[in-house]
Design a protein around this motif. Sequence first.
Motif, PDB file in Angstrom:
ATOM      1  N   ALA A   1       9.728  19.754  11.935  1.00 22.80           N
ATOM      2  CA  ALA A   1       8.979  19.439  11.649  1.00 22.80           C
ATOM      3  C   ALA A   1       9.152  19.691  10.539  1.00 22.80           C
ATOM      4  CB  ALA A   1       7.798  20.163  11.928  1.00 22.80           C
ATOM      5  N   SER A   2       9.394  19.994   9.407  1.00 22.00           N
ATOM      6  CA  SER A   2       9.733  19.725   7.771  1.00 22.00           C
ATOM      7  C   SER A   2      10.645  19.156   7.036  1.00 22.00           C
ATOM      8  CB  SER A   2      10.024  21.556   7.487  1.00 22.00           C
ATOM      9  OG  SER A   2      12.183  20.758   8.169  1.00 22.00           O
ATOM     10  N   GLN A   3      11.053  18.300   8.611  1.00 19.81           N
ATOM     11  CA  GLN A   3      11.847  17.055   8.170  1.00 19.81           C
ATOM     12  C   GLN A   3      10.519  15.747   8.385  1.00 19.81           C
ATOM     13  OE1 GLN A   3      15.867  17.116  10.716  1.00 19.81           O
ATOM     14  NE2 GLN A   3      16.690  18.477   9.162  1.00 19.81           N
ATOM     15  N   GLY A   4       9.767  15.944   8.879  1.00 19.71           N
ATOM     16  CA  GLY A   4       8.781  14.961   9.857  1.00 19.71           C
ATOM     17  C   GLY A   4       8.920  13.899  10.227  1.00 19.71           C
ATOM     18  N   ILE A   5       9.707  15.318  11.609  1.00 20.50           N
ATOM     19  CA  ILE A   5       9.845  14.289  13.244  1.00 20.50           C
ATOM     20  C   ILE A   5       8.936  15.584  14.045  1.00 20.50           C
ATOM     21  CG2 ILE A   5      11.713  14.065  14.520  1.00 20.50           C
ATOM     22  CD1 ILE A   5      13.766  14.001  12.504  1.00 20.50           C
ATOM     23  N   PRO A   6       7.834  14.542  14.790  1.00 18.34           N
ATOM     24  CA  PRO A   6       6.964  15.619  14.966  1.00 18.34           C
ATOM     25  C   PRO A   6       8.318  15.639  16.604  1.00 18.34           C
ATOM     26  CG  PRO A   6       6.107  13.870  14.316  1.00 18.34           C
ATOM     27  CD  PRO A   6       7.091  13.678  14.052  1.00 18.34           C
ATOM     28  N   ALA A   7       7.699  17.439  16.910  1.00 14.13           N
ATOM     29  CA  ALA A   7       9.359  17.912  18.182  1.00 14.13           C
ATOM     30  C   ALA A   7       8.475  18.256  19.621  1.00 14.13           C
ATOM     31  CB  ALA A   7      10.151  18.274  17.874  1.00 14.13           C
ATOM     32  N   ILE A   8       8.743  18.143  20.425  1.00 19.59           N
ATOM     33  CA  ILE A   8       7.898  18.181  21.634  1.00 19.59           C
ATOM     34  C   ILE A   8       9.113  19.234  22.194  1.00 19.59           C
ATOM     35  CG2 ILE A   8       7.292  16.257  22.977  1.00 19.59           C
ATOM     36  CD1 ILE A   8       4.859  18.267  24.302  1.00 19.59           C
ATOM     37  N   PRO A   9       9.036  20.632  22.778  1.00 20.13           N
ATOM     38  CA  PRO A   9      10.188  21.149  24.177  1.00 20.13           C
ATOM     39  C   PRO A   9      10.075  20.602  24.985  1.00 20.13           C
ATOM     40  CG  PRO A   9       9.344  22.732  22.371  1.00 20.13           C
ATOM     41  CD  PRO A   9       8.455  21.046  22.019  1.00 20.13           C
ATOM     42  N   ALA A  10      10.670  20.055  26.477  1.00 18.58           N
ATOM     43  CA  ALA A  10      10.226  19.475  27.286  1.00 18.58           C
ATOM     44  C   ALA A  10      11.404  19.852  28.736  1.00 18.58           C
ATOM     45  CB  ALA A  10      10.196  17.929  27.440  1.00 18.58           C
ATOM     46  N   ASP A  11      10.751  19.895  29.800  1.00 20.06           N
ATOM     47  CA  ASP A  11      10.914  19.920  31.014  1.00 20.06           C
ATOM     48  C   ASP A  11      10.140  18.667  31.726  1.00 20.06           C
ATOM     49  OD1 ASP A  11      11.722  20.100  33.512  1.00 20.06           O
ATOM     50  OD2 ASP A  11      11.186  22.134  34.379  1.00 20.06           O
ATOM     51  N   VAL A  12      11.328  17.849  31.887  1.00 19.05           N
ATOM     52  CA  VAL A  12      10.422  16.245  31.930  1.00 19.05           C
ATOM     53  C   VAL A  12       9.895  16.227  33.105  1.00 19.05           C
ATOM     54  CG1 VAL A  12      12.270  15.214  29.883  1.00 19.05           C
ATOM     55  CG2 VAL A  12      12.956  15.315  31.983  1.00 19.05           C
ATOM     56  N   ARG A  13      10.390  17.380  33.817  1.00 22.86           N
ATOM     57  CA  ARG A  13      10.165  17.122  35.622  1.00 22.86           C
ATOM     58  C   ARG A  13       8.500  17.691  35.245  1.00 22.86           C
ATOM     59  NH1 ARG A  13      15.388  18.910  37.537  1.00 22.86           N
ATOM     60  NH2 ARG A  13      14.827  20.902  36.104  1.00 22.86           N
ATOM     61  N   ALA A  14       8.584  18.977  35.129  1.00 21.18           N
ATOM     62  CA  ALA A  14       7.135  19.567  34.484  1.00 21.18           C
ATOM     63  C   ALA A  14       5.405  19.219  34.724  1.00 21.18           C
ATOM     64  CB  ALA A  14       6.830  20.999  33.804  1.00 21.18           C
ATOM     65  N   ALA A  15       5.052  19.490  35.699  1.00 23.31           N
ATOM     66  CA  ALA A  15       3.494  18.849  35.823  1.00 23.31           C
ATOM     67  C   ALA A  15       2.657  19.198  34.143  1.00 23.31           C
ATOM     68  CB  ALA A  15       2.584  20.483  36.405  1.00 23.31           C
ATOM     69  N   GLY A  16       2.137  18.401  33.846  1.00 28.09           N
ATOM     70  CA  GLY A  16       1.222  17.687  32.349  1.00 28.09           C
ATOM     71  C   GLY A  16       2.966  17.507  31.794  1.00 28.09           C
ATOM     72  N   MET A  17       3.768  17.713  31.551  1.00 29.24           N
ATOM     73  CA  MET A  17       4.513  17.466  30.425  1.00 29.24           C
ATOM     74  C   MET A  17       4.109  15.849  30.234  1.00 29.24           C
ATOM     75  SD  MET A  17       6.889  17.916  28.152  1.00 29.24           S
ATOM     76  CE  MET A  17       6.615  19.550  28.557  1.00 29.24           C
ATOM     77  N   ARG A  18       4.053  15.132  31.378  1.00 29.32           N
ATOM     78  CA  ARG A  18       3.697  13.339  30.707  1.00 29.32           C
ATOM     79  C   ARG A  18       2.285  13.514  29.769  1.00 29.32           C
ATOM     80  NH1 ARG A  18      -0.040  10.124  33.232  1.00 29.32           N
ATOM     81  NH2 ARG A  18       0.489   8.314  33.447  1.00 29.32           N
ATOM     82  N   LYS A  19       1.348  14.317  30.233  1.00 30.45           N
ATOM     83  CA  LYS A  19      -0.021  14.095  29.101  1.00 30.45           C
ATOM     84  C   LYS A  19       0.300  14.558  27.962  1.00 30.45           C
ATOM     85  CE  LYS A  19      -4.259  16.056  29.474  1.00 30.45           C
ATOM     86  NZ  LYS A  19      -5.492  16.920  29.867  1.00 30.45           N
ATOM     87  N   LYS A  20       0.742  15.794  27.564  1.00 31.75           N
ATOM     88  CA  LYS A  20       1.571  16.142  26.729  1.00 31.75           C
ATOM     89  C   LYS A  20       2.528  14.833  25.870  1.00 31.75           C
ATOM     90  CE  LYS A  20       1.856  21.225  27.434  1.00 31.75           C
ATOM     91  NZ  LYS A  20       2.596  21.899  27.680  1.00 31.75           N
ATOM     92  N   VAL A  21       4.026  14.059  26.286  1.00 23.61           N
ATOM     93  CA  VAL A  21       4.605  13.306  25.555  1.00 23.61           C
ATOM     94  C   VAL A  21       3.396  12.017  25.655  1.00 23.61           C
ATOM     95  CG1 VAL A  21       5.920  11.663  26.053  1.00 23.61           C
ATOM     96  CG2 VAL A  21       5.987  14.320  26.591  1.00 23.61           C
ATOM     97  N   LEU A  22       3.078  11.779  26.508  1.00 24.67           N
ATOM     98  CA  LEU A  22       1.435  10.669  26.084  1.00 24.67           C
ATOM     99  C   LEU A  22       0.692  10.452  24.672  1.00 24.67           C
ATOM    100  CD1 LEU A  22       1.362   9.198  28.949  1.00 24.67           C
ATOM    101  CD2 LEU A  22       2.729   8.375  27.854  1.00 24.67           C
ATOM    102  N   ALA A  23      -0.001  12.103  24.572  1.00 24.67           N
ATOM    103  CA  ALA A  23      -0.142  12.346  23.461  1.00 24.67           C
ATOM    104  C   ALA A  23      -0.048  12.693  21.842  1.00 24.67           C
ATOM    105  CB  ALA A  23      -1.355  13.275  24.404  1.00 24.67           C
ATOM    106  N   LEU A  24       1.579  12.801  22.360  1.00 20.75           N
ATOM    107  CA  LEU A  24       2.274  12.531  21.277  1.00 20.75           C
ATOM    108  C   LEU A  24       2.902  11.340  20.120  1.00 20.75           C
ATOM    109  CD1 LEU A  24       3.384  14.351  19.176  1.00 20.75           C
ATOM    110  CD2 LEU A  24       5.463  14.502  20.357  1.00 20.75           C
ATOM    111  N   ALA A  25       2.914  10.620  21.665  1.00 18.19           N
ATOM    112  CA  ALA A  25       3.687   8.873  21.509  1.00 18.19           C
ATOM    113  C   ALA A  25       1.402   8.280  20.398  1.00 18.19           C
ATOM    114  CB  ALA A  25       3.986   8.032  22.990  1.00 18.19           C
TER     115      ALA A  25
END
Length: 302
Positions: free
Chosen positions: A76-100
Amino acid sequence: MEIQWYPGHMAKARRSIEAEAAKVDLLIELTDARTPESGRNPDIDRIAGRKAHILVMTKADLADEQVTSAWVRRFASQGIPAIPADVRAAGMRKKVLALAREACSSKFAADARRGIQNTEIRALIAGIPNVGKSTMINSLAGRASAKTGNRPGVTKANQWIRADGISLLDTPGLLWPKFENPKTGLHLAIAGSVRDEVLDLTDPAMELLSILDEYYPDVCENRYGIRAEEVRAAAEQRMVPAGAGEGTALCLEMLERIAQKKGCVRNGQVDYRRASGFLLTDFRAGRLGRISLERPEEGQEE
C-alpha cells in the motif's frame, strides 16, 4: 547453488503478454503470500506500465497472518492495492471483483462522461508459475474455465474467459531470465514455482530449515518429533566444509534426522534428495503450519 529456470515457452509467453497488455484496462498480478517479493516478476511491472494494477496474494491460508498483513501495508505504501486470498474460499470472488472495480474507477468515470454505462473491465491475470492464476479465474468465473494443477507450467497459452462484468485473460506462469538475488530462486523453489525435476532439492530444503530455525523453531519438533536442543548439541560437533554458510551444520543435522524419521537412510547412507522432498512437500501442503519465507523488512534491507 544458483537456481534459474526459464524454458523457451516463457520467452514466447512474455512476448504474447506484451502484445495483449495494450488491450486491457487492468493488470491483476498474483504473488504467493509466502514469497511476496520473490514471487513478483519485474517484467510484469514494465508490461503493466501505467495501467490500473492490483495485487492478489494467493495461498494466504498457508502464510503467517501477521507477516502477510505487514506485506499488505508495505505494498500500500508503494501505491499497489493488495489483498490476501485463498482463491478457493467463499467470498473471495466478491472481494477481488470489488478491488478490481475500485482500481478501474477512473475508467468508469471517463466512460460515464462519454455517456457509456456498465462497461466491462478487461483484465490480464499475470504471475509466476504455480501461483494459482487459473484457480482464481475459475473462482471469479464461477465455473471450471481454466485448466489447473498443483505444479508449474500447466497453462501454456493465453485464453480469454468471461466473468461477471469482467473479461479475464489467463496467461502462462512467467519467470524471468536471471534472478539477481540467489535467495529469490531458493524461495521460489521452496514454494514450488520451479520444477523439482531441474533442482537439487537439498539446497531449497536447507534454506527452508534455516528459515524455520530463525522464525519457527518449534515446527520440526511438532511435525517430526525432533527436539531442537538435541539438534543444536549434535550440530556443534559436526565438521562442515570450509566456507560453508553459518547454520549449515544445524540444518544438515536437522535434514538427516528428518531422513531417519522418513525412512530415507539405507545401509548408513542418507538419501538427501528424498528427505528434502518430504520436507518441501509438507511445507507446500501446509502440514508445517502457516509459514512465510519473506518479511518486508528483509526486502527493504536488500
